[in-house]
Motif scaffolding. Structure first.
Motif, PDB file in Angstrom:
ATOM      1  N   ARG A 171       0.827  -1.213   0.000  1.00  0.00           N
ATOM      2  CA  ARG A 171       0.000   0.000   0.000  1.00  0.00           C
ATOM      3  C   ARG A 171       0.859   1.260   0.000  1.00  0.00           C
ATOM      4  NH1 ARG A 171      -3.274  -3.312   3.567  1.00  0.00           N
ATOM      5  NH2 ARG A 171      -2.184  -2.458   5.386  1.00  0.00           N
ATOM      6  N   GLY A 172       1.999   1.214   0.699  1.00  0.00           N
ATOM      7  CA  GLY A 172       2.902   2.362   0.688  1.00  0.00           C
ATOM      8  C   GLY A 172       3.453   2.630  -0.696  1.00  0.00           C
ATOM      9  N   ARG A 173       3.848   1.583  -1.405  1.00  0.00           N
ATOM     10  CA  ARG A 173       4.370   1.746  -2.757  1.00  0.00           C
ATOM     11  C   ARG A 173       3.295   2.287  -3.695  1.00  0.00           C
ATOM     12  NH1 ARG A 173       8.394   0.511  -6.295  1.00  0.00           N
ATOM     13  NH2 ARG A 173       7.748  -0.018  -8.399  1.00  0.00           N
ATOM     14  N   GLU A 174       2.084   1.781  -3.577  1.00  0.00           N
ATOM     15  CA  GLU A 174       0.992   2.257  -4.434  1.00  0.00           C
ATOM     16  C   GLU A 174       0.719   3.736  -4.186  1.00  0.00           C
ATOM     17  OE1 GLU A 174      -2.161  -0.401  -3.461  1.00  0.00           O
ATOM     18  OE2 GLU A 174      -1.462  -1.997  -4.810  1.00  0.00           O
ATOM     19  N   TYR A 175       0.771   4.152  -2.925  1.00  0.00           N
ATOM     20  CA  TYR A 175       0.562   5.567  -2.591  1.00  0.00           C
ATOM     21  C   TYR A 175       1.660   6.424  -3.212  1.00  0.00           C
ATOM     22  CZ  TYR A 175      -0.425   9.664   0.353  1.00  0.00           C
ATOM     23  OH  TYR A 175      -0.737  10.931   0.809  1.00  0.00           O
ATOM     24  N   TYR A 176       2.914   5.949  -3.103  1.00  0.00           N
ATOM     25  CA  TYR A 176       4.037   6.690  -3.669  1.00  0.00           C
ATOM     26  C   TYR A 176       3.879   6.863  -5.177  1.00  0.00           C
ATOM     27  CZ  TYR A 176       8.637   7.782  -5.465  1.00  0.00           C
ATOM     28  OH  TYR A 176       9.658   8.381  -6.148  1.00  0.00           O
ATOM     29  N   VAL A 177       3.587   5.789  -5.881  1.00  0.00           N
ATOM     30  CA  VAL A 177       3.475   5.844  -7.339  1.00  0.00           C
ATOM     31  C   VAL A 177       2.362   6.799  -7.756  1.00  0.00           C
ATOM     32  CG1 VAL A 177       2.876   4.503  -9.395  1.00  0.00           C
ATOM     33  CG2 VAL A 177       4.456   3.556  -7.704  1.00  0.00           C
ATOM     34  N   ALA A 178       1.258   6.786  -7.017  1.00  0.00           N
ATOM     35  CA  ALA A 178       0.100   7.604  -7.389  1.00  0.00           C
ATOM     36  C   ALA A 178       0.310   9.087  -7.095  1.00  0.00           C
ATOM     37  CB  ALA A 178      -1.148   7.099  -6.665  1.00  0.00           C
ATOM     38  N   LYS A 179       1.057   9.423  -6.017  1.00  0.00           N
ATOM     39  CA  LYS A 179       1.075  10.807  -5.557  1.00  0.00           C
ATOM     40  C   LYS A 179       2.454  11.445  -5.413  1.00  0.00           C
ATOM     41  CE  LYS A 179      -3.287  10.348  -3.033  1.00  0.00           C
ATOM     42  NZ  LYS A 179      -4.008  10.652  -1.777  1.00  0.00           N
ATOM     43  N   MET A 180       3.516  10.651  -5.376  1.00  0.00           N
ATOM     44  CA  MET A 180       4.807  11.225  -5.022  1.00  0.00           C
ATOM     45  C   MET A 180       5.920  10.853  -5.990  1.00  0.00           C
ATOM     46  SD  MET A 180       4.535  10.350  -0.925  1.00  0.00           S
ATOM     47  CE  MET A 180       5.367  11.760  -0.228  1.00  0.00           C
ATOM     48  N   SER A 181       5.603  10.278  -7.116  1.00  0.00           N
ATOM     49  CA  SER A 181       6.635   9.774  -8.016  1.00  0.00           C
ATOM     50  C   SER A 181       7.419  10.916  -8.666  1.00  0.00           C
ATOM     51  CB  SER A 181       6.012   8.906  -9.105  1.00  0.00           C
ATOM     52  OG  SER A 181       5.241   9.692  -9.992  1.00  0.00           O
ATOM     53  N   MET A 182       8.609  10.579  -9.132  1.00  0.00           N
ATOM     54  CA  MET A 182       9.440  11.550  -9.828  1.00  0.00           C
ATOM     55  C   MET A 182       8.762  12.035 -11.108  1.00  0.00           C
ATOM     56  SD  MET A 182      13.363  11.214 -11.249  1.00  0.00           S
ATOM     57  CE  MET A 182      14.169  11.385  -9.675  1.00  0.00           C
ATOM     58  N   GLU A 183       8.093  11.143 -11.809  1.00  0.00           N
ATOM     59  CA  GLU A 183       7.414  11.534 -13.045  1.00  0.00           C
ATOM     60  C   GLU A 183       6.411  12.651 -12.782  1.00  0.00           C
ATOM     61  OE1 GLU A 183       4.716   9.586 -16.670  1.00  0.00           O
ATOM     62  OE2 GLU A 183       5.317   8.359 -14.952  1.00  0.00           O
ATOM     63  N   ASN A 184       5.596  12.475 -11.736  1.00  0.00           N
ATOM     64  CA  ASN A 184       4.621  13.515 -11.389  1.00  0.00           C
ATOM     65  C   ASN A 184       5.322  14.812 -11.002  1.00  0.00           C
ATOM     66  OD1 ASN A 184       2.509  11.725 -11.786  1.00  0.00           O
ATOM     67  ND2 ASN A 184       2.346  11.159  -9.632  1.00  0.00           N
ATOM     68  N   GLY A 185       6.361  14.696 -10.162  1.00  0.00           N
ATOM     69  CA  GLY A 185       7.028  15.886  -9.665  1.00  0.00           C
ATOM     70  C   GLY A 185       7.748  16.674 -10.740  1.00  0.00           C
ATOM     71  N   VAL A 186       8.457  15.977 -11.635  1.00  0.00           N
ATOM     72  CA  VAL A 186       9.195  16.673 -12.693  1.00  0.00           C
ATOM     73  C   VAL A 186       8.235  17.377 -13.641  1.00  0.00           C
ATOM     74  CG1 VAL A 186      10.750  16.378 -14.659  1.00  0.00           C
ATOM     75  CG2 VAL A 186      11.209  15.173 -12.522  1.00  0.00           C
ATOM     76  N   LYS A 187       7.095  16.769 -13.912  1.00  0.00           N
ATOM     77  CA  LYS A 187       6.092  17.419 -14.762  1.00  0.00           C
ATOM     78  C   LYS A 187       5.605  18.718 -14.122  1.00  0.00           C
ATOM     79  CE  LYS A 187       4.283  13.400 -17.259  1.00  0.00           C
ATOM     80  NZ  LYS A 187       3.112  12.485 -17.431  1.00  0.00           N
ATOM     81  N   GLN A 188       5.432  18.709 -12.810  1.00  0.00           N
ATOM     82  CA  GLN A 188       5.000  19.929 -12.122  1.00  0.00           C
ATOM     83  C   GLN A 188       6.091  20.992 -12.172  1.00  0.00           C
ATOM     84  OE1 GLN A 188       2.671  19.328  -8.292  1.00  0.00           O
ATOM     85  NE2 GLN A 188       3.354  17.231  -8.637  1.00  0.00           N
ATOM     86  N   VAL A 189       7.337  20.580 -11.959  1.00  0.00           N
ATOM     87  CA  VAL A 189       8.453  21.540 -12.054  1.00  0.00           C
ATOM     88  C   VAL A 189       8.528  22.122 -13.454  1.00  0.00           C
ATOM     89  CG1 VAL A 189      10.964  21.795 -11.989  1.00  0.00           C
ATOM     90  CG2 VAL A 189       9.803  20.482 -10.200  1.00  0.00           C
ATOM     91  N   ASP A 190       8.407  21.279 -14.466  1.00  0.00           N
ATOM     92  CA  ASP A 190       8.442  21.727 -15.860  1.00  0.00           C
ATOM     93  C   ASP A 190       7.358  22.764 -16.119  1.00  0.00           C
ATOM     94  OD1 ASP A 190       9.143  21.510 -18.739  1.00  0.00           O
ATOM     95  OD2 ASP A 190       7.163  20.584 -18.885  1.00  0.00           O
ATOM     96  N   SER A 191       6.166  22.519 -15.598  1.00  0.00           N
ATOM     97  CA  SER A 191       5.059  23.459 -15.781  1.00  0.00           C
ATOM     98  C   SER A 191       5.355  24.801 -15.115  1.00  0.00           C
ATOM     99  CB  SER A 191       3.774  22.862 -15.206  1.00  0.00           C
ATOM    100  OG  SER A 191       2.700  23.753 -15.320  1.00  0.00           O
ATOM    101  N   VAL A 192       5.938  24.756 -13.913  1.00  0.00           N
ATOM    102  CA  VAL A 192       6.291  25.987 -13.197  1.00  0.00           C
ATOM    103  C   VAL A 192       7.325  26.788 -13.972  1.00  0.00           C
ATOM    104  CG1 VAL A 192       7.436  26.875 -11.123  1.00  0.00           C
ATOM    105  CG2 VAL A 192       5.695  25.111 -10.906  1.00  0.00           C
ATOM    106  N   LEU A 193       8.358  26.109 -14.461  1.00  0.00           N
ATOM    107  CA  LEU A 193       9.422  26.793 -15.203  1.00  0.00           C
ATOM    108  C   LEU A 193       8.901  27.437 -16.471  1.00  0.00           C
ATOM    109  CD1 LEU A 193      12.262  24.135 -14.812  1.00  0.00           C
ATOM    110  CD2 LEU A 193      12.056  26.311 -13.593  1.00  0.00           C
TER     111      LEU A 193
END
Length: 406
Positions: free
Chosen positions: A377-399
């Motif tokens: 369940r911890g891994r599933e939560y990470y993949v859904a909400k905290m993954s690098m793919e999600n985070g880098v996309k958000q950074v890209d959008s901000v930049l």
């Protein structure tokens, strides 16, 4: 888009936003130049294969990495640590102002105030917008870790932070608690972006690295992996081990993997108490860490009981969740809520050895399949909400949004 990424901490040191972060930004079509120093964390000595010099330029998978010399110190001395930070601020500012090709945007990462001031200086003279990434809330974190006492110096740092917040085009924070803290400092909410940290997925692979002989398979292995420093308050974990041993349990073993200024103190305490359920592993290459994490029965997070830590999320939380092992979280606030929301382990209050001992005893008595479900369940939560793919996309959008507005 040309991005100047400024961080004193960078590969081969273990950094959340390191080489893999730069690679992924480059894969999105950006040109990334990293300004950093020579690797020395946490041991305080330059890594083998590197030597301090005026400038060393590397090409790592197409990412230009510029290493500049600094005063090196990761020890207890606040003065030496601040000299280390200040020296990086000076050389990185000089390079960004007079040597580097003018970027479209600066991403200022670590250490907080120093790289923030560097970015603010470049913004003033080269009209370059910047993103300020807040991983530690200064001066609060400096006080909580014992580096500084509240007083004139912390007030100066607080004012400098206020200046950086005003100059930054966006401020990235790692938690909603940090967002609220900055809003209380009168940072406009529209300038704050919460982007969860991720683990270094390029080097976080549970299958990597031999783990034979790391753990005794007959024991229930509770592993703490990370910095052995003052902020982690790990003497309370040693006390918990003492309580478990006095309880008569011969199954549970607390293992520490890492290095830091408190390491010798923890080893002395273990010897003085005559504990046979505590072990210390030598440092291993970063690529081996995730395999060791995955081989443990339970992964431990512990921080000092300080208000500033209630709004943070220790970086090891993401790595622990990524490898899919159950977590014993001894931290108040947002990190505890994440583990509860994910149903990924047990939560106790920090600096409470009795609670920690009882939680370890309880987890050691759970069926293996129940522990495995917590990890899953911890891994599933990470993949859904905290993954690098999600985070880098958000950074890209901000930049992109910042550059489009210039």
């Amino acid at each position: 888009m040309r991005i100047l990424f400024v961080s004193q901490l960078f590969d081969p040191e273990n950094s959340i936003k390191g080489l893999e972060f730069a690679r992924r930004l480059q894969a999105l079509g950006h040109e990334v130049e990293v300004v950093t120093t020579f690797p020395s964390y946490p041991g305080g000595k330059v890594f083998d294969g590197y030597k301090l010099r005026w400038r060393q330029i590397e090409n790592l998978d197409g990412v230009r990495v510029v290493r500049l010399p600094t005063f090196i110190s990761h020890g207890r001395s606040a003065v030496k640590r601040m000299l280390s930070y200040a020296s990086f601020g000076a050389v990185s500012a000089f390079y960004a102002l007079f040597v580097a090709r003018k970027p479209d945007v600066i991403y200022a990462y670590y250490p907080p105030v120093i790289v923030g001031l560097t970015a603010a200086l470049v913004r003033t003279f080269r009209r370059t917008p910047f993103v300020y990434d807040v991983q530690d809330l200064w001066p609060e974190a400096l006080v909580a870790t014992g580096m500084l006492r509240e007083g004139r110096v912390t007030r100066v740092i607080d004012r400098l932070c206020g200046l950086i917040y005003r100059k930054a085009s966006r401020t990235v924070v790692l938690s909603d608690g940090y967002r609220r803290a900055l809003e209380s400092k009168r940072v406009p909410s529209q300038k704050i972006v919460r982007i969860f940290n991720w683990c270094d997925e390029g080097r976080t692979n549970p299958e990597r690295g031999a783990t034979e002989g790391i753990f005794d398979a007959s024991r229930f292995n509770v592993l703490y992996a990370g910095n052995l420093g003052a902020a982690q308050a790990l003497t309370h974990v040693i006390d918990a081990a003492r309580i478990v041993q006095e309880h008569g349990d011969t199954k549970i073993r607390f293992t520490f993997l890492g290095a830091g200024v408190e390491a010798d103190k923890l080893k002395r305490m273990t010897a003085e108490l005559g504990l046979n359920n505590v072990a210390f592993l030598p440092q291993v290459p970063v690529d081996r860490v995730s395999g060791i994490l995955a081989a443990a029965d339970v992964l431990l997070v512990h921080l000092a009981d300080a208000e500033v830590f209630e709004i943070t999320i220790p970086s090891k939380t993401q790595a622990y969740m990524m490898v899919g092992r159950p977590i014993l979280m001894a931290v108040r606030g947002e990190a505890a809520r994440i583990v509860k929301d994910a149903d990924a382990g047990l939560v106790v209050e920090p600096c409470q050895p009795e609670q920690l001992a009882q939680a370890a005893l309880r987890m050691s008595g759970l069926p293996p399949e129940q522990l495995a479900d917590m990890g899953r369940r911890g891994r599933e939560y990470y993949v859904a909400k905290m993954s690098m793919e999600n985070g880098v996309k958000q950074v890209d959008s901000v930049l992109k949004d910042i550059v489009e507005r210039v």
